[in-house]
Design a protein around this motif. Structure first.
Motif, mmCIF file in Angstrom:
data_model
loop_
_atom_site.group_PDB
_atom_site.id
_atom_site.type_symbol
_atom_site.label_atom_id
_atom_site.label_comp_id
_atom_site.label_asym_id
_atom_site.label_seq_id
_atom_site.Cartn_x
_atom_site.Cartn_y
_atom_site.Cartn_z
ATOM 1 N N GLU A 40 -14.843 45.990 -29.026
ATOM 2 C CA GLU A 40 -16.125 46.239 -28.301
ATOM 3 C C GLU A 40 -16.421 45.041 -27.469
ATOM 4 O OE1 GLU A 40 -18.736 47.413 -31.137
ATOM 5 O OE2 GLU A 40 -17.791 49.360 -31.353
ATOM 6 N N LYS A 41 -16.314 43.715 -27.938
ATOM 7 C CA LYS A 41 -16.785 42.775 -27.200
ATOM 8 C C LYS A 41 -15.651 42.425 -26.120
ATOM 9 C CE LYS A 41 -19.092 40.554 -31.314
ATOM 10 N NZ LYS A 41 -18.896 39.429 -32.277
ATOM 11 N N LEU A 42 -14.466 42.599 -26.324
ATOM 12 C CA LEU A 42 -13.183 42.408 -25.476
ATOM 13 C C LEU A 42 -13.544 43.453 -24.090
ATOM 14 C CD1 LEU A 42 -10.919 41.065 -24.442
ATOM 15 C CD2 LEU A 42 -9.460 42.841 -25.409
ATOM 16 N N ALA A 43 -14.220 44.895 -24.382
ATOM 17 C CA ALA A 43 -14.568 45.753 -23.369
ATOM 18 C C ALA A 43 -15.603 45.252 -22.455
ATOM 19 C CB ALA A 43 -14.851 47.144 -24.062
ATOM 20 N N GLN A 44 -16.503 44.658 -23.200
ATOM 21 C CA GLN A 44 -17.521 44.228 -22.310
ATOM 22 C C GLN A 44 -17.226 42.961 -21.266
ATOM 23 O OE1 GLN A 44 -20.768 42.668 -25.019
ATOM 24 N NE2 GLN A 44 -20.941 44.816 -26.098
ATOM 25 N N VAL A 45 -16.208 41.925 -21.774
ATOM 26 C CA VAL A 45 -15.741 41.262 -21.087
ATOM 27 C C VAL A 45 -14.735 41.621 -19.785
ATOM 28 C CG1 VAL A 45 -14.117 38.937 -21.157
ATOM 29 C CG2 VAL A 45 -15.452 39.411 -22.852
ATOM 30 N N ARG A 46 -14.101 42.638 -20.217
ATOM 31 C CA ARG A 46 -13.375 43.505 -19.423
ATOM 32 C C ARG A 46 -14.131 43.911 -18.103
ATOM 33 N NH1 ARG A 46 -8.975 43.751 -16.473
ATOM 34 N NH2 ARG A 46 -7.553 43.697 -18.293
ATOM 35 N N ASP A 48 -17.084 42.854 -17.022
ATOM 36 C CA ASP A 48 -17.808 41.970 -16.435
ATOM 37 C C ASP A 48 -16.684 41.506 -15.313
ATOM 38 O OD1 ASP A 48 -20.098 42.355 -17.643
ATOM 39 O OD2 ASP A 48 -19.894 40.879 -18.979
ATOM 40 N N TYR A 49 -15.249 41.387 -16.004
ATOM 41 C CA TYR A 49 -14.492 40.751 -15.220
ATOM 42 C C TYR A 49 -14.102 41.648 -13.997
ATOM 43 C CZ TYR A 49 -9.804 38.599 -13.839
ATOM 44 O OH TYR A 49 -8.884 38.047 -12.932
ATOM 45 N N ASP A 50 -13.804 43.094 -14.324
ATOM 46 C CA ASP A 50 -13.625 44.091 -13.261
ATOM 47 C C ASP A 50 -14.633 44.108 -12.139
ATOM 48 O OD1 ASP A 50 -11.153 44.595 -14.409
ATOM 49 O OD2 ASP A 50 -11.839 46.501 -15.497
ATOM 50 N N ARG A 51 -15.982 43.762 -12.571
ATOM 51 C CA ARG A 51 -17.023 43.833 -11.510
ATOM 52 C C ARG A 51 -16.953 42.758 -10.668
ATOM 53 N NH1 ARG A 51 -21.048 43.456 -14.895
ATOM 54 N NH2 ARG A 51 -21.034 45.723 -15.572
ATOM 55 N N LEU A 68 -19.058 31.930 -13.360
ATOM 56 C CA LEU A 68 -18.913 33.171 -14.036
ATOM 57 C C LEU A 68 -17.291 33.292 -14.641
ATOM 58 C CD1 LEU A 68 -19.847 36.030 -14.907
ATOM 59 C CD2 LEU A 68 -19.414 36.831 -12.747
ATOM 60 N N TYR A 69 -16.522 32.925 -13.776
ATOM 61 C CA TYR A 69 -15.012 32.930 -14.122
ATOM 62 C C TYR A 69 -14.807 32.145 -15.445
ATOM 63 C CZ TYR A 69 -10.187 33.054 -13.890
ATOM 64 O OH TYR A 69 -8.540 33.076 -14.294
ATOM 65 N N GLN A 70 -15.479 30.993 -15.420
ATOM 66 C CA GLN A 70 -15.267 29.930 -16.625
ATOM 67 C C GLN A 70 -15.985 30.752 -17.853
ATOM 68 O OE1 GLN A 70 -13.547 27.154 -15.632
ATOM 69 N NE2 GLN A 70 -13.264 26.945 -17.858
ATOM 70 N N ARG A 71 -17.099 31.245 -17.653
ATOM 71 C CA ARG A 71 -17.721 31.959 -19.015
ATOM 72 C C ARG A 71 -16.790 32.949 -19.359
ATOM 73 N NH1 ARG A 71 -22.495 30.826 -15.886
ATOM 74 N NH2 ARG A 71 -22.854 33.221 -15.256
ATOM 75 N N VAL A 76 -13.264 35.026 -23.739
ATOM 76 C CA VAL A 76 -12.034 35.723 -24.180
ATOM 77 C C VAL A 76 -11.281 34.593 -25.233
ATOM 78 C CG1 VAL A 76 -9.724 36.133 -23.899
ATOM 79 C CG2 VAL A 76 -11.312 36.794 -22.079
ATOM 80 N N TYR A 77 -11.660 33.223 -24.968
ATOM 81 C CA TYR A 77 -11.197 32.333 -26.030
ATOM 82 C C TYR A 77 -11.846 32.397 -27.189
ATOM 83 C CZ TYR A 77 -10.425 28.109 -28.730
ATOM 84 O OH TYR A 77 -10.239 27.053 -29.745
ATOM 85 N N VAL A 78 -13.350 32.757 -27.238
ATOM 86 C CA VAL A 78 -13.869 32.859 -28.827
ATOM 87 C C VAL A 78 -13.360 34.172 -29.374
ATOM 88 C CG1 VAL A 78 -16.064 33.391 -29.599
ATOM 89 C CG2 VAL A 78 -16.062 31.726 -27.730
#
Length: 710
Positions: A40-46, A48-51, A68-71, A76-78
């Protein structure tokens, strides 16, 4: 195995700073090993990245894109680090038991509760002074016992914690710099954070340690924080967290910080050399120390008529024994002052006692109210004695507890007068003068000794990541000064101090690696000498003696004897008083078969220094090369009796005898040479200078026959 490979692909993407690839590899991992919350957390990252990517593809200009890219990369690292934490707990029975135990109970692990517990303890200790004497001891014992149990659990909780948020890191920073919390608790928590951080890099924990180091007014707390963040410096994920570099750069603006970092790096070198130093103490110092001290004690106790007479007739024996005893003591004390850990071996067996079953007890600062020793100290009334012992010796906290535990075992078996001396012993002026002065460097050194003992002796050490693991690198994870995160900073000018220590301790690979990081503006003559760039040195100083010598040796090793001779002749002209410079010239002349010139120089040296074995050695070899075998043999006979005899004398004398036809004697010398070097003469090219022998009439058949004899 599949799990490890999948996660390695995630790590590789993170290390290169590629957020899109890291997300894809993490999705691939979760497809094979589903975990709902992480997915679920990775889906949120995906999302934001896609947007962000879609807006970029449309040609949109976003000034916040880099941030934003760095965050996203860090998010993902976390997720990756927490998955790694899960697998680490699963693979480590010991850590998993700690993780499960402290989280299954009803304990409130909120930060507010943790802070309240530690602050409440300080208040309760202060309130003890208001209690009547008949109640105070029992209340104190109960208070310290409960608090020690709470802190041990908190230590285990932090040690096995997952990635922290920035908010958690900030609140821990406040707690660990607050004057309302006991220094023992603060130091213990820093040790727990360090162990957790060594297992898996965590930016919030790293930042917290740098902040505590910068802000704390407590030197013991500061030094523990310094050790923690330096051992945790991560080049691996510098693309994910460039803030590491910013924090370090800001700290290194202080001259004091640069000096402390340099001292710490050198102290770590001593830690890594503990095993060699312990062998020196056990094999060279302790046997002599025990032998002479036992003899002197026996002599003092018995003091028979015969011994008194022996002392009168031969007083030098007793004096020599005392001198050897004092010499051994001085040597060990000098090693200790220099930074050698002289107590590691002596206390290592006591680390098996139940006190050390709790992981926190390995790294807790020494305090007399610790529940496991408080009763003994109170009963014996001997804390003043312990203070005296600890003030005059560099015992780390772990060894202080070991010392008290050992005393508990033997105190009742000691004679009453000895026990009285321990209880009522007072300081004297001499002991006070020899007390170890507290300092930041000493505080740091003693903490390093604690950590080193933990990673060397703790029963479950193999389940934790040790900075002292030197299987693949002689510096383990202790070589923080070579990190790119410290490159081109104010610490550059201090690196040569560390290189000098590395070379002194024969850690050549680490020295070379550190040398390669030194920035060009800080590269002085010493740097180029270490790098064996003698041409550069000679550009800076054409008369530099070591550079002239080094350049000549380089050319000699390359077989360019005529060019080497020019440099050695220049060196001899500049320093004619040095015998070695003249010998280098002679040796080059011999290699070039200019024997008469070489002999002229060597006869002069031999006349001036008839006892110089080096001169005799080169003279004998030159005469052997020239065919003056009888004269050479006479010199070799003298060298065989000389105390400075070199192993090469055996081989060279063998050549001389062989050319004289004394094959049996020659083979005997060759055999001795092989035995000294544990070498088998299996082939002509491996052992003999075949071309040299053939020029002097020794055939290939004879060489093979000699080899068969060997």
């Amino acid at each position: 195995m599949v799990t490890n490979e999948s996660l390695k692909l995630v790590s590789d993407a993170l290390q290169t700073g590629n957020a899109g690839r890291a997300i894809r590899q993490m999705e691939n991992y979760l497809a094979a090993w589903p975990e709902q919350q992480t997915a679920e957390k990775l889906a949120q990252v995906r999302e934001d990245y896609d947007r962000m990517e879609a807006y970029w593809q449309q040609g949109g200009d976003d000034p916040q894109r880099e941030a934003l890219y760095q965050r996203l990369l860090q998010r993902v690292y976390v997720l990756y680090a927490n998955v790694m934490h899960y697998h680490r707990m699963k693979a480590s029975p010991y850590q998993n038991s700690l993780y499960t135990r402290v989280r299954q109970g009803q304990h409130d692990w909120s930060l507010a509760a943790i802070r309240q517990e530690m602050q409440g303890f300080v208040s309760n200790v202060a309130m003890l002074q208001l209690e009547p004497d008949n109640k105070r001891a029992a209340m104190s014992e109960s208070l310290y016992k409960d608090h020690q149990q709470q802190m041990n659990q908190l230590f285990e909780y932090v040690l096995t914690s997952r990635q922290w948020s920035d908010s958690v890191g900030s609140q821990f920073t406040e707690m660990l710099t607050s004057p309302t919390i006991d220094t023992v608790d603060q130091q213990l928590l820093i040790a727990a954070v360090t162990l957790s951080l060594l297992n898996q890099f965590d930016m919030a924990k790293f930042r917290m340690l740098t902040e505590v180091y910068r802000l704390s007014q407590d030197e013991a707390v500061r030094q523990r924080a310094l050790v923690g963040w330096t051992l945790s410096v991560s080049d691996t994920y510098r693309q994910v967290y460039p803030e590491q570099r910013e924090l370090i750069e800001a700290l290194l603006e202080s001259e004091e910080v640069c000096q402390e970092l340099t001292e710490l790096q050198i102290q770590l070198i001593y830690c890594l050399n503990e095993e060699k130093d312990s062998q020196t103490i056990q094999k060279e110092i302790m046997p002599d120390l025990l032998k002479n001290s036992s003899k002197m004690m026996a002599q003092d106790m018995e003091n028979s008529e015969e011994e008194r007479l022996e002392e009168v007739l031969h007083p030098e024996v007793s004096e020599e024994r005392m001198e050897r005893l004092e010499s051994s003591m001085r040597r060990m004390m000098d090693m200790q002052k220099e930074g050698v850990d002289v107590f590691f071996h002596g206390f290592s067996q006591i680390k098996r006692y139940p006190f050390f079953y709790d992981v926190s007890n390995w790294l807790v600062p020494f305090y007399q109210h610790h529940p496991d020793i408080a009763q003994f100290i109170a009963k014996q009334g001997q804390y003043h004695y312990l203070e005296k012992v600890f003030a005059t010796n560099t015992f780390c906290n772990s060894d202080k507890y070991s010392f008290v535990i050992a005393m508990q075992e033997v105190i009742d078996r000691l004679p009453q007068q000895v026990r009285d001396m321990i209880v009522h012993g007072e300081y004297n002026a001499e002991e006070m003068a020899s007390a170890v002065e507290p300092s930041a460097a000493l505080e740091r050194r003693l903490y390093l000794m604690d950590i080193y003992r933990f990673f060397r002796l703790f029963p479950h050490r193999s389940e934790l990541k040790s900075p002292f693991d030197t299987v693949t690198d002689e510096m383990g994870q202790c070589d923080f000064l070579s990190s790119t995160l410290l490159a081109d900073t104010a610490i550059e000018k201090y690196k040569s101090q560390v290189v000098r220590q590395l070379k002194r301790h024969k850690m050549q690979r680490a020295a070379q690696r550190l040398l390669q990081t030194i920035a060009e503006p800080c590269r002085d003559i010493q740097y180029y000498l270490w790098m064996q760039d003698y041409d550069h040195v000679l550009q800076l100083n054409p008369e530099h003696e070591r550079a002239l010598l080094g350049k000549g040796r380089q050319l000699y090793d390359m077989g360019k004897y005529d060019e080497a001779l020019q440099w050695f002749e220049k060196l001899m002209a500049a320093h004619p008083e040095k015998t070695n410079n003249q010998l280098y010239v002679a040796i080059c002349q011999v290699q070039m078969e200019r024997y008469e010139e070489a002999l002229k120089l060597l006869f002069k040296l031999n006349y001036e220094q008839p006892e110089n074995a080096s001169v005799s050695r080169v003279l004998a070899w030159t005469q052997t090369c020239q065919g003056k075998l009888e004269q050479a043999a006479k010199i070799y006979e003298q060298l065989m009796e000389h105390e400075q005899r070199d192993d090469d004398d055996l081989k060279n004398y063998g050549y001389c005898l062989w050319l004289q036809g004394e094959v049996a004697r020659a083979s005997g010398l060759f055999r001795q040479y092989c035995q000294r070097h544990e070498q088998a003469a299996v082939g002509m090219a491996d052992f003999f200078d075949v071309d040299w022998l053939k020029k002097r009439g020794i055939t290939a058949v004879e060489i093979n026959m000699m080899l068969s004899l060997l």
